[in-house]
Design a protein around this motif. Structure first.
Motif, PDB file in Angstrom:
ATOM      1  N   TYR A  32      13.194  -6.417 -22.135  1.00 55.40           N
ATOM      2  CA  TYR A  32      13.704  -7.523 -22.867  1.00 55.40           C
ATOM      3  C   TYR A  32      14.653  -6.824 -23.925  1.00 55.40           C
ATOM      4  CZ  TYR A  32       9.868  -6.371 -26.021  1.00 55.40           C
ATOM      5  OH  TYR A  32       9.190  -5.855 -26.813  1.00 55.40           O
ATOM      6  N   TYR A  42      14.746 -22.531 -28.710  1.00 52.98           N
ATOM      7  CA  TYR A  42      14.062 -21.375 -28.283  1.00 52.98           C
ATOM      8  C   TYR A  42      13.083 -21.720 -27.611  1.00 52.98           C
ATOM      9  CZ  TYR A  42      12.565 -22.853 -32.872  1.00 52.98           C
ATOM     10  OH  TYR A  42      11.946 -23.824 -33.909  1.00 52.98           O
ATOM     11  N   ILE A 118      10.748 -21.746 -19.131  1.00 55.46           N
ATOM     12  CA  ILE A 118      11.552 -20.695 -20.463  1.00 55.46           C
ATOM     13  C   ILE A 118      13.016 -20.819 -20.153  1.00 55.46           C
ATOM     14  CG2 ILE A 118      12.018 -18.234 -20.874  1.00 55.46           C
ATOM     15  CD1 ILE A 118       9.163 -17.852 -20.372  1.00 55.46           C
ATOM     16  N   ASP A 120      16.790 -20.103 -19.598  1.00 58.76           N
ATOM     17  CA  ASP A 120      17.680 -18.962 -20.289  1.00 58.76           C
ATOM     18  C   ASP A 120      17.635 -18.986 -21.864  1.00 58.76           C
ATOM     19  OD1 ASP A 120      19.140 -21.311 -20.977  1.00 58.76           O
ATOM     20  OD2 ASP A 120      20.878 -20.633 -19.696  1.00 58.76           O
ATOM     21  N   PRO A 122      16.202 -18.012 -25.523  1.00 55.97           N
ATOM     22  CA  PRO A 122      15.429 -16.780 -26.084  1.00 55.97           C
ATOM     23  C   PRO A 122      14.044 -17.171 -26.246  1.00 55.97           C
ATOM     24  CG  PRO A 122      16.930 -18.000 -27.618  1.00 55.97           C
ATOM     25  CD  PRO A 122      17.080 -18.665 -26.592  1.00 55.97           C
ATOM     26  N   ILE A 123      13.210 -16.014 -26.244  1.00 53.92           N
ATOM     27  CA  ILE A 123      11.819 -16.279 -26.821  1.00 53.92           C
ATOM     28  C   ILE A 123      11.449 -15.691 -28.040  1.00 53.92           C
ATOM     29  CG2 ILE A 123       9.429 -15.299 -26.064  1.00 53.92           C
ATOM     30  CD1 ILE A 123      10.527 -15.057 -23.209  1.00 53.92           C
ATOM     31  N   TYR A 149      14.940 -11.036 -21.033  1.00 55.67           N
ATOM     32  CA  TYR A 149      15.003 -12.142 -22.044  1.00 55.67           C
ATOM     33  C   TYR A 149      15.607 -11.591 -23.443  1.00 55.67           C
ATOM     34  CZ  TYR A 149      12.265 -15.434 -18.923  1.00 55.67           C
ATOM     35  OH  TYR A 149      11.894 -16.019 -17.874  1.00 55.67           O
ATOM     36  N   VAL A 151      14.652 -11.613 -27.279  1.00 54.42           N
ATOM     37  CA  VAL A 151      13.336 -11.912 -27.787  1.00 54.42           C
ATOM     38  C   VAL A 151      13.254 -11.875 -29.475  1.00 54.42           C
ATOM     39  CG1 VAL A 151      10.723 -11.369 -27.946  1.00 54.42           C
ATOM     40  CG2 VAL A 151      11.859 -11.369 -25.729  1.00 54.42           C
TER      41      VAL A 151
END
Length: 205
Positions: A32, A42, A118, A120, A122-123, A149, A151
């Motif tokens: 990531y 998000y 999730i 596309d 951001p996490i 991802y 993050v």
């Protein structure tokens, strides 16, 4: 040593070699991309697990919340059967017992649904390397492919934006900011993480 401790150790010693490989790969290859860029849309993600070692230990609860313009739009919450003994220390901390997950789905049954949730986006996670380690330990196992991802780690963000706090643990920050927090529940931790992130966003401007 208590009997449940002995049993847990024996189970860990019998873990599949493939999962050992997953743990080593998660530690070696950071797939990531860490980011400090603040975003309005998000996914906040949190896992409860049988222990601290990604790949060797297992996910027992997934919590994820989708935020659009900082408002809750959807929620993903499920217990996961790890098909191994959950240590008593974990049950005391999380409230998740072996009985809780007995009829729960496996991670293989839920991972694709999580990835679709999730999308596309951001996490955002608190101490993101922990949760990302468990997520990427699943990569390339049983045909599962985890995307790369972006993050954002609220620990790193809080260290810059909430310098007055005695430390930057999730429970410390929620107490410091006087936020409600259902600690060590995946969704409860997601809500707390989102509140900390949004506090840092407001403090930025």
């Amino acid at each position: 040593m208590t009997s449940w401790n002995t049993e847990a150790i024996e189970l860990l010693e019998r873990k599949p070699k493939q999962q050992n490989w997953g743990a080593r790969r998660a530690a070696k290859d950071k797939k990531y991309k860490s980011s400090s860029q603040l975003v309005d849309d998000y996914i906040v993600l949190d896992f409860e697990t049988t222990g601290l070692r990604a790949g060797a230990d297992k996910i027992i609860q997934i919590g994820a919340i989708r935020y659009v313009n900082h408002e809750v739009k959807d929620m993903f919450n499920t217990f996961i059967n790890p098909f191994r003994h959950i240590p008593e220390t974990v049950t005391r901390l999380t409230g998740i017992s072996n009985e809780t997950v007995e009829l729960a789905p496996s991670i293989n049954q839920k991972i694709e649904e999580l990835l679709e949730f999730i999308g596309d986006l951001p996490i955002i996670a608190h101490n993101a390397s922990f949760d990302m380690g468990f997520l990427y330990a699943l990569d390339n196992i049983d045909g599962i492919s985890i995307p790369e991802y972006i993050v954002i780690d609220t620990v790193k963000l809080a260290r810059k934006k909430i310098t007055e706090a005695p430390n930057h643990k999730l429970t410390t920050l929620t107490e410091f900011l006087q936020l409600e927090h259902d600690a060590h529940d995946a969704i409860g931790d997601c809500v707390a993480t989102a509140a900390i992130y949004q506090y840092c966003v407001k403090k930025h401007f």
